[in-house]
Design a protein around this motif. Structure first.
Motif, PDB file in Angstrom:
ATOM      1  N   ILE A   1     -47.226 -32.779 -72.652  1.00  0.00           N
ATOM      2  CA  ILE A   1     -45.964 -32.495 -72.701  1.00  0.00           C
ATOM      3  C   ILE A   1     -45.483 -32.477 -71.249  1.00  0.00           C
ATOM      4  CG2 ILE A   1     -44.324 -30.656 -73.272  1.00  0.00           C
ATOM      5  CD1 ILE A   1     -46.304 -29.804 -75.585  1.00  0.00           C
ATOM      6  N   LEU A   2     -44.295 -33.063 -70.982  1.00  0.00           N
ATOM      7  CA  LEU A   2     -43.495 -32.774 -69.655  1.00  0.00           C
ATOM      8  C   LEU A   2     -42.296 -31.961 -69.877  1.00  0.00           C
ATOM      9  CD1 LEU A   2     -43.091 -33.821 -66.818  1.00  0.00           C
ATOM     10  CD2 LEU A   2     -41.839 -35.712 -67.563  1.00  0.00           C
ATOM     11  N   CYS A   3     -42.421 -30.839 -69.063  1.00  0.00           N
ATOM     12  CA  CYS A   3     -41.102 -30.141 -69.024  1.00  0.00           C
ATOM     13  C   CYS A   3     -40.483 -30.408 -68.074  1.00  0.00           C
ATOM     14  CB  CYS A   3     -41.672 -28.561 -69.348  1.00  0.00           C
ATOM     15  SG  CYS A   3     -40.349 -27.547 -69.373  1.00  0.00           S
ATOM     16  N   VAL A   4     -38.959 -30.519 -68.138  1.00  0.00           N
ATOM     17  CA  VAL A   4     -38.064 -31.035 -66.924  1.00  0.00           C
ATOM     18  C   VAL A   4     -37.335 -29.783 -66.735  1.00  0.00           C
ATOM     19  CG1 VAL A   4     -36.471 -32.296 -66.081  1.00  0.00           C
ATOM     20  CG2 VAL A   4     -38.376 -33.359 -67.490  1.00  0.00           C
ATOM     21  N   VAL A   5     -37.508 -29.081 -65.450  1.00  0.00           N
ATOM     22  CA  VAL A   5     -36.653 -27.825 -65.004  1.00  0.00           C
ATOM     23  C   VAL A   5     -35.803 -28.064 -63.678  1.00  0.00           C
ATOM     24  CG1 VAL A   5     -38.447 -26.455 -66.169  1.00  0.00           C
ATOM     25  CG2 VAL A   5     -38.379 -27.158 -63.533  1.00  0.00           C
ATOM     26  N   ASP A   6     -34.677 -27.108 -63.503  1.00  0.00           N
ATOM     27  CA  ASP A   6     -34.158 -27.228 -62.282  1.00  0.00           C
ATOM     28  C   ASP A   6     -33.944 -25.923 -61.899  1.00  0.00           C
ATOM     29  OD1 ASP A   6     -32.054 -27.097 -60.243  1.00  0.00           O
ATOM     30  OD2 ASP A   6     -30.490 -28.544 -61.451  1.00  0.00           O
ATOM     31  N   ILE A   7     -34.818 -25.864 -60.611  1.00  0.00           N
ATOM     32  CA  ILE A   7     -35.045 -24.409 -60.230  1.00  0.00           C
ATOM     33  C   ILE A   7     -33.811 -23.541 -59.964  1.00  0.00           C
ATOM     34  CG2 ILE A   7     -37.315 -24.728 -59.628  1.00  0.00           C
ATOM     35  CD1 ILE A   7     -36.179 -24.937 -56.740  1.00  0.00           C
ATOM     36  N   ARG A   8     -32.723 -24.462 -59.736  1.00  0.00           N
ATOM     37  CA  ARG A   8     -31.551 -23.777 -59.574  1.00  0.00           C
ATOM     38  C   ARG A   8     -30.654 -23.174 -60.656  1.00  0.00           C
ATOM     39  NH1 ARG A   8     -33.400 -27.488 -56.347  1.00  0.00           N
ATOM     40  NH2 ARG A   8     -33.154 -28.915 -57.962  1.00  0.00           N
ATOM     41  N   GLU A   9     -31.239 -23.517 -61.810  1.00  0.00           N
ATOM     42  CA  GLU A   9     -30.490 -23.218 -63.041  1.00  0.00           C
ATOM     43  C   GLU A   9     -31.547 -22.493 -63.943  1.00  0.00           C
ATOM     44  OE1 GLU A   9     -27.495 -23.531 -63.597  1.00  0.00           O
ATOM     45  OE2 GLU A   9     -27.083 -25.344 -61.882  1.00  0.00           O
ATOM     46  N   ASP A  10     -31.077 -21.904 -65.081  1.00  0.00           N
ATOM     47  CA  ASP A  10     -31.994 -21.066 -65.960  1.00  0.00           C
ATOM     48  C   ASP A  10     -32.770 -22.031 -66.757  1.00  0.00           C
ATOM     49  OD1 ASP A  10     -33.056 -19.202 -67.722  1.00  0.00           O
ATOM     50  OD2 ASP A  10     -30.994 -18.546 -68.825  1.00  0.00           O
ATOM     51  N   CYS A  11     -33.841 -22.100 -66.928  1.00  0.00           N
ATOM     52  CA  CYS A  11     -34.510 -23.180 -67.731  1.00  0.00           C
ATOM     53  C   CYS A  11     -35.707 -22.426 -68.519  1.00  0.00           C
ATOM     54  CB  CYS A  11     -35.245 -23.980 -66.644  1.00  0.00           C
ATOM     55  SG  CYS A  11     -36.163 -23.267 -65.587  1.00  0.00           S
ATOM     56  N   ALA A  12     -35.355 -20.965 -68.721  1.00  0.00           N
ATOM     57  CA  ALA A  12     -36.632 -19.967 -69.382  1.00  0.00           C
ATOM     58  C   ALA A  12     -36.686 -20.808 -70.761  1.00  0.00           C
ATOM     59  CB  ALA A  12     -36.045 -18.719 -69.473  1.00  0.00           C
ATOM     60  N   ALA A  13     -35.551 -21.185 -71.333  1.00  0.00           N
ATOM     61  CA  ALA A  13     -35.657 -21.480 -72.831  1.00  0.00           C
ATOM     62  C   ALA A  13     -36.832 -22.582 -73.021  1.00  0.00           C
ATOM     63  CB  ALA A  13     -34.521 -21.812 -73.572  1.00  0.00           C
ATOM     64  N   ALA A  14     -36.398 -23.740 -72.185  1.00  0.00           N
ATOM     65  CA  ALA A  14     -37.383 -24.912 -72.301  1.00  0.00           C
ATOM     66  C   ALA A  14     -38.796 -24.656 -71.832  1.00  0.00           C
ATOM     67  CB  ALA A  14     -36.621 -26.159 -71.334  1.00  0.00           C
ATOM     68  N   LEU A  15     -39.090 -23.840 -70.737  1.00  0.00           N
ATOM     69  CA  LEU A  15     -40.343 -23.572 -70.423  1.00  0.00           C
ATOM     70  C   LEU A  15     -40.839 -22.708 -71.461  1.00  0.00           C
ATOM     71  CD1 LEU A  15     -42.148 -23.928 -68.272  1.00  0.00           C
ATOM     72  CD2 LEU A  15     -41.560 -21.743 -66.852  1.00  0.00           C
ATOM     73  N   GLU A  16     -40.412 -21.780 -71.849  1.00  0.00           N
ATOM     74  CA  GLU A  16     -41.165 -20.794 -73.014  1.00  0.00           C
ATOM     75  C   GLU A  16     -41.533 -21.647 -74.043  1.00  0.00           C
ATOM     76  OE1 GLU A  16     -43.020 -18.051 -75.086  1.00  0.00           O
ATOM     77  OE2 GLU A  16     -42.361 -17.876 -72.921  1.00  0.00           O
ATOM     78  N   ARG A  17     -40.588 -22.724 -74.396  1.00  0.00           N
ATOM     79  CA  ARG A  17     -40.802 -23.469 -75.673  1.00  0.00           C
ATOM     80  C   ARG A  17     -42.016 -24.514 -75.301  1.00  0.00           C
ATOM     81  NH1 ARG A  17     -40.562 -23.754 -81.094  1.00  0.00           N
ATOM     82  NH2 ARG A  17     -38.693 -22.433 -80.648  1.00  0.00           N
ATOM     83  N   ALA A  18     -41.935 -25.240 -74.184  1.00  0.00           N
ATOM     84  CA  ALA A  18     -42.984 -25.893 -73.586  1.00  0.00           C
ATOM     85  C   ALA A  18     -44.467 -25.375 -73.806  1.00  0.00           C
ATOM     86  CB  ALA A  18     -42.680 -26.513 -72.283  1.00  0.00           C
ATOM     87  N   VAL A  19     -44.439 -24.223 -72.949  1.00  0.00           N
ATOM     88  CA  VAL A  19     -45.737 -23.495 -73.141  1.00  0.00           C
ATOM     89  C   VAL A  19     -46.353 -23.219 -74.745  1.00  0.00           C
ATOM     90  CG1 VAL A  19     -46.624 -21.199 -72.292  1.00  0.00           C
ATOM     91  CG2 VAL A  19     -45.344 -22.399 -70.667  1.00  0.00           C
ATOM     92  N   THR A  20     -45.352 -22.709 -75.148  1.00  0.00           N
ATOM     93  CA  THR A  20     -45.813 -22.256 -76.742  1.00  0.00           C
ATOM     94  C   THR A  20     -46.213 -23.751 -77.433  1.00  0.00           C
ATOM     95  OG1 THR A  20     -44.194 -20.488 -76.809  1.00  0.00           O
ATOM     96  CG2 THR A  20     -44.937 -21.258 -79.025  1.00  0.00           C
ATOM     97  N   LEU A  21     -45.529 -24.609 -77.401  1.00  0.00           N
ATOM     98  CA  LEU A  21     -45.811 -25.938 -77.873  1.00  0.00           C
ATOM     99  C   LEU A  21     -47.347 -26.386 -77.449  1.00  0.00           C
ATOM    100  CD1 LEU A  21     -44.318 -27.620 -79.932  1.00  0.00           C
ATOM    101  CD2 LEU A  21     -43.650 -29.178 -78.161  1.00  0.00           C
TER     102      LEU A  21
END
Length: 326
Positions: A7-27
Protein backbone atom coordinates in the motif's frame (compact mmCIF):
# COMPACT_ATOMS: atom_id res chain seq x y z
CA UNK A 1 -9.53 -11.97 2.56
CA UNK A 2 -6.19 -10.20 1.97
CA UNK A 3 -6.74 -7.99 -1.08
CA UNK A 4 -3.72 -5.67 -0.98
CA UNK A 5 -0.05 -6.51 -0.43
CA UNK A 6 1.82 -3.22 -0.93
CA UNK A 7 0.00 0.00 0.00
CA UNK A 8 1.12 3.53 -0.83
CA UNK A 9 -0.33 6.32 1.32
CA UNK A 10 0.17 9.77 -0.22
CA UNK A 11 0.16 12.63 2.27
CA UNK A 12 0.82 16.34 2.35
CA UNK A 13 2.48 17.22 5.64
CA UNK A 14 1.08 20.73 5.34
CA UNK A 15 -2.52 19.44 5.33
CA UNK A 16 -4.68 17.21 7.52
CA UNK A 17 -4.04 13.68 6.28
CA UNK A 18 -5.10 11.77 9.40
CA UNK A 19 -8.08 10.07 7.71
CA UNK A 20 -6.01 8.57 4.90
CA UNK A 21 -3.11 7.58 7.15
CA UNK A 22 -5.34 5.87 9.72
CA UNK A 23 -7.19 4.03 6.95
CA UNK A 24 -3.90 2.98 5.33
CA UNK A 25 -2.46 1.69 8.62
CA UNK A 26 -5.65 -0.25 9.43
CA UNK A 27 -5.73 -1.69 5.92
CA UNK A 28 -2.08 -2.74 6.15
CA UNK A 29 -2.82 -4.43 9.49
CA UNK A 30 -5.86 -6.29 8.19
CA UNK A 31 -4.16 -7.37 4.96
CA UNK A 32 -0.70 -8.02 6.43
CA UNK A 33 0.54 -5.65 3.76
CA UNK A 34 3.59 -3.45 3.34
CA UNK A 35 2.99 0.30 3.82
CA UNK A 36 4.90 3.23 2.36
CA UNK A 37 4.02 6.84 3.17
CA UNK A 38 4.94 9.32 0.44
CA UNK A 39 5.05 13.09 0.23
CA UNK A 40 5.89 15.08 -2.90
CA UNK A 41 7.68 18.43 -2.75
CA UNK A 42 8.01 21.01 -5.49
CA UNK A 43 11.04 20.73 -7.71
CA UNK A 44 13.30 23.76 -7.33
CA UNK A 45 13.95 25.50 -10.62
CA UNK A 46 16.66 28.05 -11.21
CA UNK A 47 15.99 31.71 -10.59
CA UNK A 48 17.49 34.62 -12.48
CA UNK A 49 21.22 34.12 -12.74
CA UNK A 50 21.06 30.76 -10.92
CA UNK A 51 21.66 27.70 -13.11
CA UNK A 52 19.53 24.56 -12.78
CA UNK A 53 21.36 22.01 -10.68
CA UNK A 54 23.81 24.62 -9.44
CA UNK A 55 25.07 24.56 -5.86
CA UNK A 56 22.48 27.02 -4.52
CA UNK A 57 19.43 25.37 -6.07
CA UNK A 58 20.78 21.87 -5.25
CA UNK A 59 21.41 22.78 -1.61
CA UNK A 60 17.96 24.33 -1.29
CA UNK A 61 16.31 21.26 -2.84
CA UNK A 62 18.22 18.95 -0.50
CA UNK A 63 17.22 21.02 2.52
CA UNK A 64 13.54 20.91 1.54
CA UNK A 65 13.63 17.14 1.02
CA UNK A 66 15.43 16.58 4.33
CA UNK A 67 12.93 18.73 6.24
CA UNK A 68 10.02 16.92 4.61
CA UNK A 69 11.53 13.53 5.39
CA UNK A 70 11.94 14.49 9.04
CA UNK A 71 8.32 15.68 9.21
CA UNK A 72 7.18 12.39 7.63
CA UNK A 73 9.11 10.36 10.20
CA UNK A 74 7.42 12.31 13.00
CA UNK A 75 4.02 11.87 11.35
CA UNK A 76 4.22 8.07 11.09
CA UNK A 77 6.08 7.44 14.36
CA UNK A 78 2.87 6.88 16.44
CA UNK A 79 1.80 4.14 14.01
CA UNK A 80 5.04 2.14 13.96
CA UNK A 81 3.89 -0.05 16.86
CA UNK A 82 1.06 -1.31 14.66
CA UNK A 83 2.80 -1.82 11.29
CA UNK A 84 6.19 -1.45 9.65
CA UNK A 85 6.22 1.79 7.66
CA UNK A 86 8.62 3.10 5.05
CA UNK A 87 8.70 6.81 4.18
CA UNK A 88 9.67 8.46 0.91
CA UNK A 89 9.88 11.95 -0.56
CA UNK A 90 9.79 12.64 -4.29
CA UNK A 91 10.26 15.90 -6.22
CA UNK A 92 7.90 17.16 -8.91
CA UNK A 93 4.18 17.15 -9.73
CA UNK A 94 2.24 15.25 -7.08
CA UNK A 95 0.08 12.99 -9.24
CA UNK A 96 2.90 12.18 -11.69
CA UNK A 97 5.40 11.38 -8.94
CA UNK A 98 2.79 9.24 -7.20
CA UNK A 99 2.35 7.20 -10.37
CA UNK A 100 6.13 6.94 -10.83
CA UNK A 101 6.40 5.65 -7.27
CA UNK A 102 3.82 2.99 -8.18
CA UNK A 103 5.67 2.07 -11.38
CA UNK A 104 9.01 1.86 -9.57
CA UNK A 105 7.91 -0.09 -6.52
CA UNK A 106 4.88 -2.09 -7.66
CA UNK A 107 2.38 -0.78 -5.11
CA UNK A 108 -1.10 -2.27 -5.57
CA UNK A 109 -3.11 0.51 -3.88
CA UNK A 110 -2.77 4.28 -3.58
CA UNK A 111 -4.68 5.91 -0.73
CA UNK A 112 -4.85 9.66 -0.08
CA UNK A 113 -7.06 12.52 1.03
CA UNK A 114 -8.37 14.90 -1.63
CA UNK A 115 -6.35 17.98 -2.41
CA UNK A 116 -7.60 21.06 -0.59
CA UNK A 117 -10.12 23.01 -2.67
CA UNK A 118 -11.60 26.00 -0.93
CA UNK A 119 -13.08 27.48 -4.10
CA UNK A 120 -14.84 24.45 -5.59
CA UNK A 121 -18.00 22.75 -4.36
CA UNK A 122 -16.76 19.27 -5.21
CA UNK A 123 -14.60 16.63 -3.59
CA UNK A 124 -11.96 15.95 -6.25
CA UNK A 125 -9.63 18.53 -7.75
CA UNK A 126 -7.47 18.42 -10.87
CA UNK A 127 -4.60 16.54 -9.22
CA UNK A 128 -6.97 13.90 -7.82
CA UNK A 129 -8.77 13.48 -11.14
CA UNK A 130 -5.47 13.05 -12.99
CA UNK A 131 -4.44 10.38 -10.49
CA UNK A 132 -7.81 8.63 -10.82
CA UNK A 133 -7.48 8.75 -14.61
CA UNK A 134 -3.88 7.67 -15.04
CA UNK A 135 -2.69 5.61 -12.05
CA UNK A 136 -2.34 1.93 -13.04
CA UNK A 137 -3.36 0.53 -9.63
CA UNK A 138 -6.52 1.15 -7.59
CA UNK A 139 -6.79 4.63 -6.09
CA UNK A 140 -8.67 5.30 -2.87
CA UNK A 141 -9.43 8.97 -2.20
CA UNK A 142 -10.54 9.20 1.43
CA UNK A 143 -12.84 12.04 2.38
CA UNK A 144 -11.28 14.08 5.20
CA UNK A 145 -12.74 13.94 8.71
CA UNK A 146 -14.44 10.66 7.88
CA UNK A 147 -15.48 8.44 10.75
CA UNK A 148 -13.03 5.71 11.69
CA UNK A 149 -15.27 2.87 10.47
CA UNK A 150 -17.54 2.89 7.46
CA UNK A 151 -21.24 2.19 7.83
CA UNK A 152 -22.33 1.86 4.17
CA UNK A 153 -20.23 0.62 1.25
CA UNK A 154 -21.59 0.87 -2.29
CA UNK A 155 -20.13 -1.26 -5.10
CA UNK A 156 -21.05 -0.08 -8.61
CA UNK A 157 -20.71 -2.77 -11.30
CA UNK A 158 -21.45 -2.87 -15.02
CA UNK A 159 -23.07 -6.09 -16.23
CA UNK A 160 -23.96 -4.76 -19.68
CA UNK A 161 -23.17 -7.29 -22.44
CA UNK A 162 -23.27 -4.68 -25.17
CA UNK A 163 -19.50 -4.21 -25.44
CA UNK A 164 -17.04 -5.67 -27.97
CA UNK A 165 -16.29 -9.30 -27.17
CA UNK A 166 -12.63 -8.50 -26.48
CA UNK A 167 -13.66 -6.16 -23.66
CA UNK A 168 -16.24 -8.32 -21.92
CA UNK A 169 -13.79 -10.59 -20.11
CA UNK A 170 -11.85 -7.55 -18.88
CA UNK A 171 -15.01 -5.86 -17.63
CA UNK A 172 -16.11 -9.05 -15.91
CA UNK A 173 -12.73 -9.19 -14.14
CA UNK A 174 -13.13 -5.58 -13.01
CA UNK A 175 -16.63 -6.36 -11.69
CA UNK A 176 -15.22 -9.23 -9.64
CA UNK A 177 -12.39 -7.10 -8.30
CA UNK A 178 -14.82 -4.34 -7.33
CA UNK A 179 -16.97 -6.83 -5.43
CA UNK A 180 -14.01 -8.59 -3.79
CA UNK A 181 -12.67 -5.30 -2.47
CA UNK A 182 -16.11 -4.09 -1.37
CA UNK A 183 -16.77 -7.38 0.44
CA UNK A 184 -13.41 -7.22 2.20
CA UNK A 185 -14.02 -3.65 3.36
CA UNK A 186 -17.56 -4.42 4.51
CA UNK A 187 -16.38 -7.38 6.57
CA UNK A 188 -13.49 -5.49 8.17
CA UNK A 189 -15.69 -2.48 9.04
CA UNK A 190 -18.86 -4.47 9.87
CA UNK A 191 -20.59 -2.28 7.28
CA UNK A 192 -23.65 -2.69 5.08
CA UNK A 193 -22.78 -3.76 1.54
CA UNK A 194 -24.89 -2.46 -1.34
CA UNK A 195 -24.34 -3.42 -4.98
CA UNK A 196 -25.76 -1.28 -7.78
CA UNK A 197 -26.13 -1.65 -11.52
CA UNK A 198 -27.93 1.01 -13.55
CA UNK A 199 -29.35 -0.26 -16.82
CA UNK A 200 -31.21 0.98 -19.87
CA UNK A 201 -32.94 -0.79 -22.77
CA UNK A 202 -31.22 0.59 -25.85
CA UNK A 203 -33.70 1.88 -28.41
CA UNK A 204 -36.70 1.98 -26.07
CA UNK A 205 -37.37 5.65 -26.80
CA UNK A 206 -37.05 5.11 -30.55
CA UNK A 207 -39.46 2.19 -30.41
CA UNK A 208 -42.02 4.48 -28.84
CA UNK A 209 -41.41 7.17 -31.45
CA UNK A 210 -43.67 8.02 -34.34
CA UNK A 211 -41.40 6.42 -36.94
CA UNK A 212 -41.42 2.84 -35.66
CA UNK A 213 -45.02 2.27 -34.52
CA UNK A 214 -43.94 -0.64 -32.30
CA UNK A 215 -46.81 -2.22 -30.35
CA UNK A 216 -46.59 -1.42 -26.66
CA UNK A 217 -46.66 -5.08 -25.66
CA UNK A 218 -43.53 -5.74 -27.74
CA UNK A 219 -41.78 -2.80 -26.10
CA UNK A 220 -42.73 -4.02 -22.64
CA UNK A 221 -41.53 -7.54 -23.42
CA UNK A 222 -38.24 -6.23 -24.82
CA UNK A 223 -37.55 -4.01 -21.80
CA UNK A 224 -38.39 -6.83 -19.41
CA UNK A 225 -36.06 -9.17 -21.30
CA UNK A 226 -33.18 -6.68 -20.93
CA UNK A 227 -33.96 -6.18 -17.23
CA UNK A 228 -34.03 -9.91 -16.64
CA UNK A 229 -30.71 -10.46 -18.44
CA UNK A 230 -29.02 -7.79 -16.32
CA UNK A 231 -30.59 -9.19 -13.14
CA UNK A 232 -29.37 -12.72 -13.86
CA UNK A 233 -25.81 -11.60 -14.61
CA UNK A 234 -25.71 -9.26 -11.60
CA UNK A 235 -26.93 -11.95 -9.22
CA UNK A 236 -24.49 -14.44 -10.74
CA UNK A 237 -21.38 -12.29 -10.25
CA UNK A 238 -22.41 -11.32 -6.71
CA UNK A 239 -22.97 -14.99 -5.84
CA UNK A 240 -19.64 -16.04 -7.40
CA UNK A 241 -17.71 -13.55 -5.27
CA UNK A 242 -19.58 -13.94 -1.98
CA UNK A 243 -19.54 -17.75 -2.18
CA UNK A 244 -15.73 -17.64 -2.02
CA UNK A 245 -15.96 -15.99 1.41
CA UNK A 246 -17.48 -19.01 3.11
CA UNK A 247 -21.06 -19.53 4.21
CA UNK A 248 -20.83 -17.59 7.45
CA UNK A 249 -19.25 -14.49 5.92
CA UNK A 250 -21.61 -14.55 2.93
CA UNK A 251 -24.67 -14.80 5.17
CA UNK A 252 -23.36 -12.00 7.37
CA UNK A 253 -22.75 -9.70 4.41
CA UNK A 254 -26.08 -10.40 2.70
CA UNK A 255 -25.45 -7.68 0.09
CA UNK A 256 -28.42 -5.55 -0.89
CA UNK A 257 -28.85 -5.49 -4.68
CA UNK A 258 -30.02 -2.36 -6.50
CA UNK A 259 -30.95 -2.94 -10.15
CA UNK A 260 -32.00 0.53 -11.24
CA UNK A 261 -33.50 1.49 -14.58
CA UNK A 262 -31.87 4.67 -15.79
CA UNK A 263 -28.51 6.21 -16.63
CA UNK A 264 -25.58 5.44 -14.34
CA UNK A 265 -24.49 9.10 -14.37
CA UNK A 266 -27.70 10.08 -12.61
CA UNK A 267 -28.76 6.99 -10.68
CA UNK A 268 -25.50 6.05 -8.94
CA UNK A 269 -24.83 9.48 -7.36
CA UNK A 270 -28.49 9.68 -6.31
CA UNK A 271 -28.35 6.23 -4.70
CA UNK A 272 -25.08 7.08 -2.94
CA UNK A 273 -26.72 10.17 -1.46
CA UNK A 274 -29.87 8.27 -0.53
CA UNK A 275 -27.88 5.55 1.26
CA UNK A 276 -25.44 8.06 2.79
CA UNK A 277 -22.67 5.87 1.41
CA UNK A 278 -19.27 6.29 3.02
CA UNK A 279 -17.37 4.96 0.01
CA UNK A 280 -18.13 3.93 -3.57
CA UNK A 281 -16.04 1.16 -5.15
CA UNK A 282 -16.26 1.54 -8.93
CA UNK A 283 -14.44 1.10 -12.23
CA UNK A 284 -13.18 4.10 -14.16
CA UNK A 285 -11.73 3.08 -17.52
CA UNK A 286 -13.63 3.68 -20.75
CA UNK A 287 -11.72 1.44 -23.18
CA UNK A 288 -9.20 -1.07 -21.92
CA UNK A 289 -5.62 -1.14 -23.11
CA UNK A 290 -6.06 1.78 -25.54
CA UNK A 291 -3.68 4.70 -24.91
CA UNK A 292 -5.61 7.95 -24.57
CA UNK A 293 -8.81 6.31 -23.28
CA UNK A 294 -8.17 7.09 -19.63
CA UNK A 295 -11.54 7.45 -17.98
CA UNK A 296 -15.05 7.00 -19.30
CA UNK A 297 -17.41 9.97 -19.45
CA UNK A 298 -19.83 8.11 -17.19
CA UNK A 299 -17.20 7.56 -14.49
CA UNK A 300 -16.01 11.15 -14.74
CA UNK A 301 -19.55 12.49 -14.41
CA UNK A 302 -20.24 10.28 -11.39
CA UNK A 303 -17.02 11.38 -9.66
CA UNK A 304 -17.90 15.02 -10.16
CA UNK A 305 -21.27 14.51 -8.44
CA UNK A 306 -20.44 12.43 -5.38
CA UNK A 307 -19.38 13.71 -1.99
CA UNK A 308 -18.07 10.52 -0.41
CA UNK A 309 -14.81 8.59 -0.55
CA UNK A 310 -14.14 6.61 -3.72
CA UNK A 311 -12.04 3.56 -4.50
CA UNK A 312 -11.44 3.44 -8.25
CA UNK A 313 -10.47 0.22 -10.07
CA UNK A 314 -8.88 -0.26 -13.49
CA UNK A 315 -8.36 -3.42 -15.56
CA UNK A 316 -5.07 -5.23 -15.03
CA UNK A 317 -4.06 -4.50 -18.65
CA UNK A 318 -4.49 -0.73 -18.26
CA UNK A 319 -1.40 1.18 -19.46
CA UNK A 320 -0.67 4.51 -17.85
CA UNK A 321 0.57 7.30 -20.14
CA UNK A 322 2.97 8.40 -17.38
CA UNK A 323 6.56 7.25 -17.81
CA UNK A 324 9.49 7.11 -15.41
CA UNK A 325 11.31 9.84 -17.34
CA UNK A 326 10.50 13.53 -16.95
Amino acid sequence: MNIFKDILCVVDIREDCAAALERAVTLAENNQASLTVLDVVDRITAGIGMPDGGPISADLQSAIVAADMQALEELVDPYRKRVSIKVAVRKGTRFMETIRQVLTNGHDLVIKVPEKLDWFDRLFGCDDMNLLRECPCPVWVVKPQIKKSYRVILAAVDTDDGYPRAELSSRDAVNREILEIACSLALSDFAELHVVHAWQAIGESAMRGALMHTPEIKIINYVEQVRRQREIKLNRVVHEVTSQLGKGAAEYLNPQIHLIKGGARKEIPELAEQLKADVIVMGTVARTGVPGFIMGNTAETILNQINCSVLAIKPSEFKTPVTLED
